[in-house]
Design a protein around this motif. Sequence first.
Motif, short mmCIF file in Angstrom:
data_model
loop_
_atom_site.label_atom_id
_atom_site.label_comp_id
_atom_site.label_asym_id
_atom_site.label_seq_id
_atom_site.Cartn_x
_atom_site.Cartn_y
_atom_site.Cartn_z
N VAL A 1 47.22 71.34 47.54
CA VAL A 1 48.16 70.62 46.67
C VAL A 1 48.43 69.22 47.23
CG1 VAL A 1 50.47 70.67 45.68
CG2 VAL A 1 49.21 72.78 45.95
N ALA A 2 48.46 69.13 48.56
CA ALA A 2 48.79 67.86 49.19
C ALA A 2 47.79 66.76 48.84
CB ALA A 2 48.85 68.03 50.70
N GLN A 3 46.61 67.13 48.38
CA GLN A 3 45.62 66.11 48.01
C GLN A 3 45.93 65.50 46.64
OE1 GLN A 3 43.49 65.62 50.53
NE2 GLN A 3 44.58 67.34 51.47
N GLY B 1 46.41 82.98 41.55
CA GLY B 1 46.54 81.59 41.97
C GLY B 1 45.26 81.08 42.60
N ILE B 2 44.65 81.91 43.45
CA ILE B 2 43.41 81.51 44.10
C ILE B 2 42.30 81.33 43.07
CG2 ILE B 2 41.64 82.30 45.70
CD1 ILE B 2 43.85 83.59 47.33
N LEU B 3 42.28 82.22 42.08
CA LEU B 3 41.28 82.08 41.01
C LEU B 3 41.44 80.75 40.30
CD1 LEU B 3 41.15 85.59 39.33
CD2 LEU B 3 39.32 84.43 40.51
N PHE B 4 42.70 80.39 40.04
CA PHE B 4 42.94 79.12 39.34
C PHE B 4 42.41 77.94 40.15
CE2 PHE B 4 46.11 81.08 36.47
CZ PHE B 4 45.62 80.54 35.31
N LEU B 5 42.59 78.03 41.47
CA LEU B 5 42.13 76.92 42.30
C LEU B 5 40.62 76.80 42.26
CD1 LEU B 5 44.37 77.13 45.43
CD2 LEU B 5 44.38 75.42 43.64
N VAL C 1 39.37 71.62 48.81
CA VAL C 1 40.16 70.45 49.24
C VAL C 1 39.48 69.17 48.80
CG1 VAL C 1 40.82 69.13 51.27
CG2 VAL C 1 41.34 71.54 51.16
N LEU C 2 38.14 69.13 48.94
CA LEU C 2 37.42 67.91 48.55
C LEU C 2 37.56 67.64 47.06
CD1 LEU C 2 34.15 68.06 50.64
CD2 LEU C 2 36.16 66.63 50.97
N LEU C 3 37.52 68.73 46.26
CA LEU C 3 37.53 68.56 44.81
C LEU C 3 38.95 68.60 44.23
CD1 LEU C 3 34.55 70.92 44.04
CD2 LEU C 3 34.56 68.45 43.83
N ALA C 4 39.95 68.70 45.12
CA ALA C 4 41.31 68.97 44.64
C ALA C 4 41.77 67.94 43.62
CB ALA C 4 42.28 69.00 45.82
N LYS C 5 41.36 66.69 43.79
CA LYS C 5 41.85 65.65 42.88
C LYS C 5 41.41 65.88 41.43
CE LYS C 5 42.89 61.73 45.76
NZ LYS C 5 42.62 62.35 47.06
N ILE D 1 41.32 68.75 39.95
CA ILE D 1 41.98 69.88 39.30
C ILE D 1 43.13 69.36 38.46
CG2 ILE D 1 42.97 72.15 39.66
CD1 ILE D 1 41.83 72.22 42.39
N ASP D 2 43.28 69.97 37.30
CA ASP D 2 44.38 69.67 36.40
C ASP D 2 45.70 69.89 37.15
OD1 ASP D 2 46.31 69.85 34.36
OD2 ASP D 2 44.72 70.27 32.92
N PRO D 3 46.64 68.91 37.10
CA PRO D 3 47.91 69.10 37.84
C PRO D 3 48.64 70.36 37.42
CG PRO D 3 47.77 66.90 36.88
CD PRO D 3 46.54 67.62 36.45
N LEU D 4 48.56 70.70 36.13
CA LEU D 4 49.23 71.92 35.67
C LEU D 4 48.65 73.14 36.36
CD1 LEU D 4 51.22 73.20 33.66
CD2 LEU D 4 49.29 73.49 32.11
N VAL D 5 47.32 73.18 36.46
CA VAL D 5 46.66 74.32 37.11
C VAL D 5 47.10 74.41 38.56
CG1 VAL D 5 44.44 75.26 37.80
CG2 VAL D 5 44.70 74.21 35.57
N ILE D 6 47.14 73.25 39.21
CA ILE D 6 47.55 73.23 40.62
C ILE D 6 48.96 73.79 40.77
CG2 ILE D 6 48.41 71.62 42.32
CD1 ILE D 6 45.74 71.59 42.93
N LYS D 7 49.85 73.37 39.87
CA LYS D 7 51.23 73.83 39.98
C LYS D 7 51.32 75.33 39.76
CE LYS D 7 53.42 69.51 38.65
NZ LYS D 7 54.10 68.80 37.58
#
Lengths: 474, 209, 310
Positions: free
Chosen positions: A254-256, A163-167, A185-189, A191-197
């Motif tokens: 994820v909250a971002q 999971g951490i690798l995916f992030l 956190v800054l770049l979170a937006k 990230i592909d939503p699927l990857v985040i999930k």
Amino acid sequence: MLVYFFILALLCSLSIFFVKRKEVTNILLVLFLIGQTALSYYAYISIDQTDSLFFKFEPIGILFSWVLNLLSYTSVYYSRIYLKQHSNSVRQESIYYGLLILLIAAMTGAYFAENMAILWVCIEATTLFVAGLIYHDRSKIAIEAAWKYLFITSIGVAIAFIGILFLSIVSGESNFTGFNFGNIVLLAKEIDPLVIKIAFVLVLTGFSAKMGVFPLYSAAIDAHTVAPPPVSAFISTTLMNVGFLGIFRVYQIVAQTDAIGWANNVLMLAGILSVFLATIQLLRIKHFKRMFAFSSLEHMGIVCIGIAVGGIGYYAAILHLVFHSLVKAGMFYQIARVNNTFNSYWIKDSGNYMKISPVDSLLVILSLVLITAIPPSGLFVTEFLVFKAMFLNDNIYLAILALFLLTIILFVITRKILHLLFAPQPDDYSVKPSVDSNISLIPVLILFALSVYLVIFPPPVISELIYSAIGLLK
Amino acid sequence: MDYVFIITFAVTLVLFSLFERVKKFIYLISLQGVLLFGIALVNLLHIYTLELVFILLETIVVKSVVIPLFLMKMMKHNQLKRVHEVHVPVFYSIVITTFLILGSFLLSSYVNIPKLHTRIFAIGFASLLFGIYFIIIHKNIFSHLIGYLIIENGIFLFSVGIGSQMPVLVGLAILLDILIGILIIGIFVNKVKDRFNSIDIAMLSQLKD
Amino acid sequence: MLFDMTAIGIALALVLSILFPGIIAIVKAKTAGRKPPSILQPLYDVIRLFRKGTIYSSTTSIIFQLAPLVYAASVATALLFIPYFGGPGIFSFDGDFVFFAYLLGIGKFMMIIGAMDTGSGFEGMGANREAFYSLLIEPAFFLIMGSLALVTNHVSFLELFSALHLNTHLSYLVISVAVFVLVYITMVENNRLPVDDPRTHLELTMVHEVMVLDNSGFDLAIIHIASWMKFIIFGTIIANFLIPVLISIYIKIALFVGVQVAFAVVVGLLESFRARNKIAKNPQWILAMSSLAIIVFLTTLIITSKLILN
């Protein structure tokens, strides 16, 4: 600064391993504890500063490290009492203390890790050290519990690493800061939503073994049963805080993004299922330490629910962790004293404790009041806030279900504790002169008092720390 | 080019479910270490010397020499039976493994995440799933350790597939952690053997309500 | 011209098929440190069988008498389907490898029901195993041929082999795994060592040999000849994999003979150094070949960009 702390921990622990002399052990333990206190203080004065390349003194870490620091003192104190009664050899004792120091250092590292990979490293390290501590009494059952804890948690934590690798996928190219929490956190937006999930589910599954919530809670339960009570106190409190921190970090990422609603649902599911499973298991509980372990499962479930509902729930969840740490650690220390009277953790072997040892019984009653969240317990306030948030968020049915389950848990735990206090003594029981002096009640009393005091006269510094810890979530 | 290594890695997974002897498991683990080196080398060619040396250390030295030697030693210490018992007949295991590999490759072709090398993701995913399956079907804890190693190899593949380069210091810390973890798990396997005279997982079932 | 080449190829194949079992026997004797028999010893044995009369059990029917003939005929016909030296076989059409596989299947089917026809418990058991192993190995063959068809976009033996280029790393991998699987298929089809030990004398562990217990004289002789030809058929297919297309015909012939002899030596070595599998383990080993074939198939999907990964 943390590097020096780790070096101190390593030196202390290695010296204790190899010197194997009681006086040296005592001095080094005190030295280490003072060092840890100094670090906790240093962390507070240098809040939000990066330290030792991969670490950062963040508010939530500082709060947890204070709790850890307090419990380190009490755990070392009770370890001394426990080992005086149960230890066979100096060698075993030095291994115990050496691992304890390393465990405390690893947990401190996990609290302050800014780099997600280092966070992972620290968490995996705690697993290894705890497994060694669980194995302390060298019995067959200890091997079994240690093996299960080590193996299940290692696999869980390995899954969390994916999971951490995916992030890190979003910031993979930038070499040095790629795994830094602040950076992700800054770049979170982006990230592909699927990857985040995927990442969130993997991390939740993996670190649930550490935090002791659904799905991988079982390893921690077995570990509680067997470990020496001072270690159980750690597994149940500060170590669960470590697991929570791992999940909470990813939750903040994820909250971002837009996936937050989905993540809340997943957390809510994990929380409700944890409470539900705890209820089911408590209904057929036969062993005091397992009962406390399942109670921890229940409280971690409430923490998950608190995070999932959001708003005031965030605040309540983190405060709940703090109070739960204080109360549950005290209970484990106390149950060790009960064990000294009955020589067993099985509920059926106990009874009539009120007559045998009235002072201890008063503390047991106090712990019952505190852990079942009856006022003036601090847990009452936090649980009240969580349910308030649930009602405000239109989660009425789930709230009612959870309250119903909590009522059953209250009933079960009360019943078992009353059995300990007032049930007729088992036939084959012969009263043993109590070996514990009443002085060793004082630390438990302090922990319990603190959990009440903190909620009646809350010091502003704690609220400040919690509010800045959840600042990213708004 | 790295497809050769990837496909060979897939073949080793099938062989894991076909073979039943402990020694062959250890050889396969060693072979996987070499294949991981090949995959990492092809995909991370542009990295610096220091990192290259580190990856060499991680794959060749640790994964294909140190760990297999340690496993060999454990095998001798525990006088493991040549053939390991499994819950699922090998025949069905082969079918399941094949479908795991096929499924993860087909799935990966639908995954569309920028910066992710899906070919390595596919084999890493297959390795992860197979490792878990391997642990589930085997009845003794030595095989569980082998399954854990397969999972770790899968995770290494993930990290290559994502192309994330950690600072060498962090990589070193992770490697050390995993290595110590494997050593401790191995020591516990020995302890279980010494105390229970068997490494069957059925022995470890005293803890319950 | 091409037809002539095919005629030469078939003649060569027939000659080699006589030598094939002899070579295997020599290799096995050498590795075991025994004095090798003459290379023509299997031929002498068959000639001896031809001179003997055939005895039919009174419980058997016409099927039992028909079975060896159909078996031998099917194998002989299958020999005509394979391309030699880049030229077409006697019969060549789209999808001929499917026809080829089921032609061999017919022969096998007749042998199985012939064995059942005797009513002997042992022969029924052997027939049972033979049918099961054939069932398991069939997917492997078709997956290999299907993968090649996918790579080359052709569906007949001739075009398949002539369009097969060794140009990428992956196709080397495909070819080597495919050859490995084909060698194993040959061993299963001919009931050789890892699966079945032809030298065994215990009926309980036999597969093919136990099926032909009741055959004698002429019937047994043609069964032996058919199994020699089967070796050569699969040897030729493997040779077609390995021999490059664009070289002179004489080198091709030399390579052809070389590959066949090497194949016989490999079989001999395999039989010398491998123990027979436990009967119960046979299915999983055969199935593993199908599994490998699936991985070959996967690889060809990647080669042909049907499966796009980055």
